[in-house]
Design a protein around this motif. Structure first.
Motif, PDB file in Angstrom:
ATOM      1  N   GLU A   1      -0.304   4.179   4.196  1.00 34.41           N
ATOM      2  CA  GLU A   1       0.734   4.228   5.223  1.00 34.41           C
ATOM      3  C   GLU A   1       1.302   5.640   5.360  1.00 34.41           C
ATOM      4  O   GLU A   1       1.510   6.156   6.461  1.00 34.41           O
ATOM      5  CB  GLU A   1       1.864   3.248   4.888  1.00 34.41           C
ATOM      6  CG  GLU A   1       1.446   1.784   4.874  1.00 34.41           C
ATOM      7  CD  GLU A   1       0.989   1.315   3.503  1.00 34.41           C
ATOM      8  OE1 GLU A   1       1.108   0.100   3.243  1.00 34.41           O
ATOM      9  OE2 GLU A   1       0.511   2.138   2.690  1.00 34.41           O
ATOM     10  N   LEU A   2       1.571   6.260   4.209  1.00 33.01           N
ATOM     11  CA  LEU A   2       2.175   7.591   4.226  1.00 33.01           C
ATOM     12  C   LEU A   2       1.163   8.667   4.589  1.00 33.01           C
ATOM     13  O   LEU A   2       1.511   9.662   5.232  1.00 33.01           O
ATOM     14  CB  LEU A   2       2.812   7.884   2.871  1.00 33.01           C
ATOM     15  CG  LEU A   2       3.913   6.897   2.460  1.00 33.01           C
ATOM     16  CD1 LEU A   2       4.421   7.213   1.060  1.00 33.01           C
ATOM     17  CD2 LEU A   2       5.067   6.912   3.461  1.00 33.01           C
ATOM     18  N   ALA A   3      -0.087   8.460   4.195  1.00 33.54           N
ATOM     19  CA  ALA A   3      -1.134   9.392   4.612  1.00 33.54           C
ATOM     20  C   ALA A   3      -1.272   9.378   6.126  1.00 33.54           C
ATOM     21  O   ALA A   3      -1.489  10.419   6.767  1.00 33.54           O
ATOM     22  CB  ALA A   3      -2.453   9.018   3.941  1.00 33.54           C
ATOM     23  N   TRP A   4      -1.135   8.182   6.717  1.00 32.62           N
ATOM     24  CA  TRP A   4      -1.184   8.069   8.178  1.00 32.62           C
ATOM     25  C   TRP A   4      -0.008   8.814   8.804  1.00 32.62           C
ATOM     26  O   TRP A   4      -0.181   9.549   9.787  1.00 32.62           O
ATOM     27  CB  TRP A   4      -1.161   6.597   8.571  1.00 32.62           C
ATOM     28  CG  TRP A   4      -1.041   6.362  10.040  1.00 32.62           C
ATOM     29  CD1 TRP A   4      -2.052   6.373  10.955  1.00 32.62           C
ATOM     30  CD2 TRP A   4       0.162   6.086  10.774  1.00 32.62           C
ATOM     31  NE1 TRP A   4      -1.553   6.122  12.213  1.00 32.62           N
ATOM     32  CE2 TRP A   4      -0.209   5.946  12.129  1.00 32.62           C
ATOM     33  CE3 TRP A   4       1.496   5.939  10.411  1.00 32.62           C
ATOM     34  CZ2 TRP A   4       0.729   5.662  13.121  1.00 32.62           C
ATOM     35  CZ3 TRP A   4       2.435   5.670  11.403  1.00 32.62           C
ATOM     36  CH2 TRP A   4       2.040   5.540  12.750  1.00 32.62           C
ATOM     37  N   VAL A   5       1.181   8.658   8.250  1.00 33.80           N
ATOM     38  CA  VAL A   5       2.356   9.365   8.776  1.00 33.80           C
ATOM     39  C   VAL A   5       2.124  10.868   8.733  1.00 33.80           C
ATOM     40  O   VAL A   5       2.392  11.585   9.709  1.00 33.80           O
ATOM     41  CB  VAL A   5       3.625   8.995   7.970  1.00 33.80           C
ATOM     42  CG1 VAL A   5       4.785   9.922   8.339  1.00 33.80           C
ATOM     43  CG2 VAL A   5       4.021   7.550   8.211  1.00 33.80           C
ATOM     44  N   ARG A   6       1.627  11.338   7.611  1.00 34.62           N
ATOM     45  CA  ARG A   6       1.393  12.779   7.467  1.00 34.62           C
ATOM     46  C   ARG A   6       0.396  13.282   8.512  1.00 34.62           C
ATOM     47  O   ARG A   6       0.597  14.337   9.133  1.00 34.62           O
ATOM     48  CB  ARG A   6       0.891  13.074   6.057  1.00 34.62           C
ATOM     49  CG  ARG A   6       0.683  14.556   5.779  1.00 34.62           C
ATOM     50  CD  ARG A   6       0.417  14.807   4.308  1.00 34.62           C
ATOM     51  NE  ARG A   6      -0.788  14.131   3.838  1.00 34.62           N
ATOM     52  CZ  ARG A   6      -1.152  14.086   2.553  1.00 34.62           C
ATOM     53  NH1 ARG A   6      -0.395  14.652   1.624  1.00 34.62           N
ATOM     54  NH2 ARG A   6      -2.260  13.462   2.200  1.00 34.62           N
TER      55      ARG A   6
ATOM     56  N   GLY B   1      -7.777   3.290   2.963  1.00 39.20           N
ATOM     57  CA  GLY B   1      -7.629   3.732   1.585  1.00 39.20           C
ATOM     58  C   GLY B   1      -6.560   4.795   1.421  1.00 39.20           C
ATOM     59  O   GLY B   1      -6.084   5.396   2.391  1.00 39.20           O
ATOM     60  N   ALA B   2      -6.189   5.026   0.160  1.00 44.59           N
ATOM     61  CA  ALA B   2      -5.234   6.081  -0.150  1.00 44.59           C
ATOM     62  C   ALA B   2      -5.843   7.442   0.143  1.00 44.59           C
ATOM     63  O   ALA B   2      -7.076   7.605   0.205  1.00 44.59           O
ATOM     64  CB  ALA B   2      -4.820   5.995  -1.617  1.00 44.59           C
ATOM     65  N   ALA B   3      -5.000   8.431   0.332  1.00 41.64           N
ATOM     66  CA  ALA B   3      -5.469   9.795   0.560  1.00 41.64           C
ATOM     67  C   ALA B   3      -6.074  10.363  -0.729  1.00 41.64           C
ATOM     68  O   ALA B   3      -5.888   9.813  -1.815  1.00 41.64           O
ATOM     69  CB  ALA B   3      -4.311  10.669   1.030  1.00 41.64           C
ATOM     70  N   ALA B   4      -6.780  11.472  -0.600  1.00 43.98           N
ATOM     71  CA  ALA B   4      -7.420  12.097  -1.764  1.00 43.98           C
ATOM     72  C   ALA B   4      -6.403  12.479  -2.828  1.00 43.98           C
ATOM     73  O   ALA B   4      -6.715  12.484  -4.023  1.00 43.98           O
ATOM     74  CB  ALA B   4      -8.207  13.325  -1.314  1.00 43.98           C
TER      75      ALA B   4
END
Length: 244
Positions: free
Chosen positions: A72-77, A63-66
């Motif tokens: 994908e980008l939350a994973w990168v972060r 899922g998307a970040a909060a």
């Protein structure tokens, strides 16, 4: 090629490395190598973490970040922070822009031979579908792809919630096409054990598209050929193969 019990009504294609052929990211590597250079971290660390994350992403379970950041980008972060190289919002915006770089280039300029093959198959009255293991950011250019209007149905794993070679993935695209497995052919480059999956799903014909594995992993061709009923060196070879 084995004799088919029923005529073919449809063909289901894999997308990436079958219909279109993405190239390398800047620096001549894949996405994880590009990300590692961008983040200034070890490429092997990024690749290991990506391999663990990708199945959930492709199955639509990430899922998307909060704060609304894409998975994908939350994973990168998260990976960057864990590896001691946190990224700024500006960094993430740059990564976002080029995340699908090679896929976008491939989708917006597909090989003319692919277009010609699909048109010829449609002219023969065959319904066409796409079944692909992928995720949302990777396929942002699909709606602008010249191939998209040539398909009667598509099923992307992140959208249907299941990946090849799970039988449910094949069932979903067959249902959308309104055909039985026995009256359909499956064509793919062999990644993700998709050919074995198509056989298990009961496809009337399973075809290995050899172009990508012949270029990228020629040592793997014998194994992949054994999983298929037949193979083609290039997509145009499908047209005479599927003629009555």
């Amino acid at each position: 090629m084995p004799e088919r019990a029923v005529p073919l009504d449809a063909i289901v294609f894999d997308l990436l490395f079958t219909l279109v052929h993405p190239g390398a990211y800047p620096g001549g590597t894949g996405r994880t190598g590009w990300l590692a250079r961008t983040l200034g971290v070890d490429a092997a660390d990024v690749a290991t973490r990506w391999d663990a994350f990708e199945p959930a992403l492709e199955a639509g379970r990430a899922g998307a970040a909060a704060d609304g950041l894409a998975p994908e980008l939350a994973w990168v972060r998260a990976v960057a922070a864990d590896l001691g190289s946190p990224v700024t919002d500006a960094d993430l915006s740059r990564i976002d822009a080029d995340w699908d770089l090679t896929r976008r280039e491939a989708l917006l300029a597909p090989p003319p031979s692919t277009t010609e093959t699909l048109v010829a198959l449609r002219q023969r009255g065959l319904h066409l579908g796409v079944l692909s293991n992928t995720h949302a950011l990777e396929l942002r250019a699909w709606d602008r792809c010249p191939l998209a209007p040539l398909f009667d149905a598509v099923a992307f794993s992140h959208e249907i919630g299941v990946c090849k070679p799970d039988p449910a993935a094949y069932a979903r695209i067959l249902d959308r096409l309104g055909v039985s497995a026995a009256s359909a052919a499956y064509v793919g480059d062999g990644g993700s054990n998709e050919l074995d999956g198509a056989r298990a799903a009961g496809f009337g014909l399973v075809v290995l598209a050899e172009e990508a594995p012949a270029r990228l992993a020629p040592h793997d061709l014998p194994r992949l050929r054994a999983q298929a009923d037949t193979s083609v060196g290039s997509l145009p070879d499908l047209v005479p193969l599927l003629d009555p």
